[in-house]
Design an enzyme around this catalytic site. Structure first.
Site, short mmCIF file in Angstrom:
data_model
loop_
_atom_site.label_atom_id
_atom_site.label_comp_id
_atom_site.label_asym_id
_atom_site.label_seq_id
_atom_site.Cartn_x
_atom_site.Cartn_y
_atom_site.Cartn_z
N GLU A 22 -12.68 -3.88 -14.04
CA GLU A 22 -12.12 -2.53 -14.16
C GLU A 22 -10.95 -2.51 -15.14
OE1 GLU A 22 -9.13 -1.27 -11.59
OE2 GLU A 22 -9.55 -2.75 -10.04
N VAL A 101 -12.06 0.80 -9.34
CA VAL A 101 -13.22 0.08 -8.80
C VAL A 101 -14.39 1.05 -8.67
CG1 VAL A 101 -14.14 -1.14 -6.80
CG2 VAL A 101 -11.81 -1.62 -7.58
N SER A 135 -9.93 6.33 -0.56
CA SER A 135 -10.35 6.03 -1.93
C SER A 135 -11.83 6.27 -2.13
CB SER A 135 -10.02 4.59 -2.26
OG SER A 135 -10.50 4.27 -3.55
N ASP A 137 -13.47 4.54 -3.93
CA ASP A 137 -14.05 3.20 -4.05
C ASP A 137 -15.08 2.95 -2.95
OD1 ASP A 137 -12.22 2.74 -6.09
OD2 ASP A 137 -11.10 1.19 -5.02
N LYS A 154 -6.49 -3.42 -0.73
CA LYS A 154 -5.05 -3.39 -1.04
C LYS A 154 -4.25 -3.24 0.25
CE LYS A 154 -5.60 0.09 -3.64
NZ LYS A 154 -5.31 1.27 -4.47
N1 PSU Z 1 -6.05 -3.55 -7.04
C1 PSU Z 1 -5.05 -4.04 -7.83
N2 PSU Z 1 -4.46 -3.21 -8.72
C2 PSU Z 1 -4.91 -1.91 -8.88
C3 PSU Z 1 -6.00 -1.42 -8.08
C4 PSU Z 1 -6.52 -2.29 -7.18
O1 PSU Z 1 -4.68 -5.22 -7.71
O2 PSU Z 1 -4.36 -1.20 -9.72
C5 PSU Z 1 -6.61 -0.04 -8.32
C6 PSU Z 1 -8.13 -0.21 -8.38
O3 PSU Z 1 -8.55 0.29 -9.62
C7 PSU Z 1 -8.66 0.63 -7.27
C8 PSU Z 1 -7.63 1.72 -7.25
O4 PSU Z 1 -9.96 1.10 -7.50
O5 PSU Z 1 -6.41 0.97 -7.36
C9 PSU Z 1 -7.74 2.59 -6.02
O6 PSU Z 1 -6.93 3.69 -6.23
P1 PSU Z 1 -6.97 4.92 -5.20
O7 PSU Z 1 -6.41 4.35 -3.92
O8 PSU Z 1 -6.08 5.97 -5.81
O9 PSU Z 1 -8.40 5.32 -5.06
MN MN Z 2 -6.68 8.12 -3.21
#
Ligand code: PSU
Ligand code: MN
Length: 292
Positions: A22, A101, A135, A137, A154
């Site tokens: 990604e 992701v 997410s 994801d 995360k």
């Molecule tokens: N893991 C990391 N650094 C990141 C992310 C994940 O170590 O920046 C990113 C990934 O791209 C993941 C995104 O898909 O955070 C999810 O963001 P959100 O919670 O806003 O969907």
């Molecule tokens: Mn989100």
């Protein structure tokens, strides 16, 4: 609108292993410059593992699958953060866009890439349902025939709820030589995995069997080589600070990561970089093993 790099297209045609990477972590996960270096190191790690890297991102109205060094260097904090729903608008509007992701998985599904590596999957944010932030994801993973290697979810999220939701969505959560889903920076203390795997070959065979049975995505959690076990208080601090400053939605993860990087004196930054590169290496090895 989609451009698959020659090397990636040849690899897909000739049945060589391909690992998608990604660009959100490149653009938004690290301080300026560091993200590009991590992206480059991840590509090299996929190669060292015996597969071909395919870094995904949107530039000049094109969804790129496989980037040159110069193209990768264009992903900085000014890029949009692209989940699955954001790809089309970024492409049509010609805006630079870094795929999460979920965004990357949507592209994998379209071009037939079966392996991906990242740091940590997105999931259910703490405090759900206020805000109701889950997410994209998760749904993207459920619907794509892709094995994602990550250090779990995360850890700024509600990891337990995310694991429950992955079960609901029918996503196998495999543990790389572990019984517990890694907690991103920390190796232990996470919820139980649905199956533990001991070898690359075993992981590749479970993925192939899952797909033969009509399944979609799988998560393989690889614990970080060096566990950071004292980050949780900082994460709580960072989340409180984000809330106080009115940081919401897509902006939360980049805010928290940079807060941690600053407050830990760079410790989380190093750990984050190492776990991403290690995951890329393992994904490369599994992608290569899948074809033997
Ligand atoms: N893991 C990391 N650094 C990141 C992310 C994940 O170590 O920046 C990113 C990934 O791209 C993941 C995104 O898909 O955070 C999810 O963001 P959100 O919670 O806003 O969907
Ligand atoms: Mn989100």
């Amino acid at each position: 609108m989609i451009r698959v790099a020659d090397e990636v297209r040849d690899a897909l045609r000739n049945g060589r292993g391909v690992v998608a990477l990604e660009t959100t972590l490149v653009a938004h996960g690290f301080p300026p410059g560091d993200g590009v270096a991590v992206g480059r190191a991840s590509e090299q790690a996929v190669r060292d593992g015996g597969a071909v890297p395919a870094t995904v991102g949107v530039l000049d109205g094109v969804v790129h699958v496989g980037l040159t060094e110069d193209e990768l260097a264009r992903f900085d904090a000014s890029a949009r953060k692209l989940g699955p729903r954001d790809l089309a608008a970024a492409a049509v509007q010609g805006a630079p866009g870094a795929t999460t992701v979920g965004g990357t998985l949507a592209v994998c599904r379209t071009v037939g890439i079966r392996f991906m590596a990242t740091g940590g999957l997105g999931g259910v944010h703490r405090g759900w349902p206020t805000p109701p932030d889950v997410s994209a994801d998760l749904q993207a993973l459920a619907g794509a025939r892709v094995l994602v290697v990550s250090s779990g979810v995360k850890s700024l999220l509600d990891v337990g709820s995310t694991a429950e939701l992955l079960e609901t969505l029918g996503v196998p959560v495999l543990g790389w030589r572990t019984d517990a889903l890694p907690l991103f920076y920390a190796a232990s203390g996470g919820p139980p995995v649905s199956a533990r795997v001991e070898s690359k070959d075993e992981a590749a065979r479970i993925a192939a069997a899952h797909w033969e049975l009509g399944g979609g995505g799988l998560l393989l959690g690889r614990p970080p080589d060096e566990s950071l076990d004292d980050v949780e208080p900082l994460i709580e601090e960072a989340l409180r600070d984000a809330d106080a400053q009115g940081v919401h939605g897509q902006a939360v993860t980049p805010f928290v990561l940079s807060y941690l990087h600053a407050q830990s004196g760079g410790k989380t930054l190093r750990a984050n970089r190492e776990l991403i590169v290690g995951n890329a290496r393992l994904a490369g090895e599994i992608a290569a093993a899948a074809l033997r």
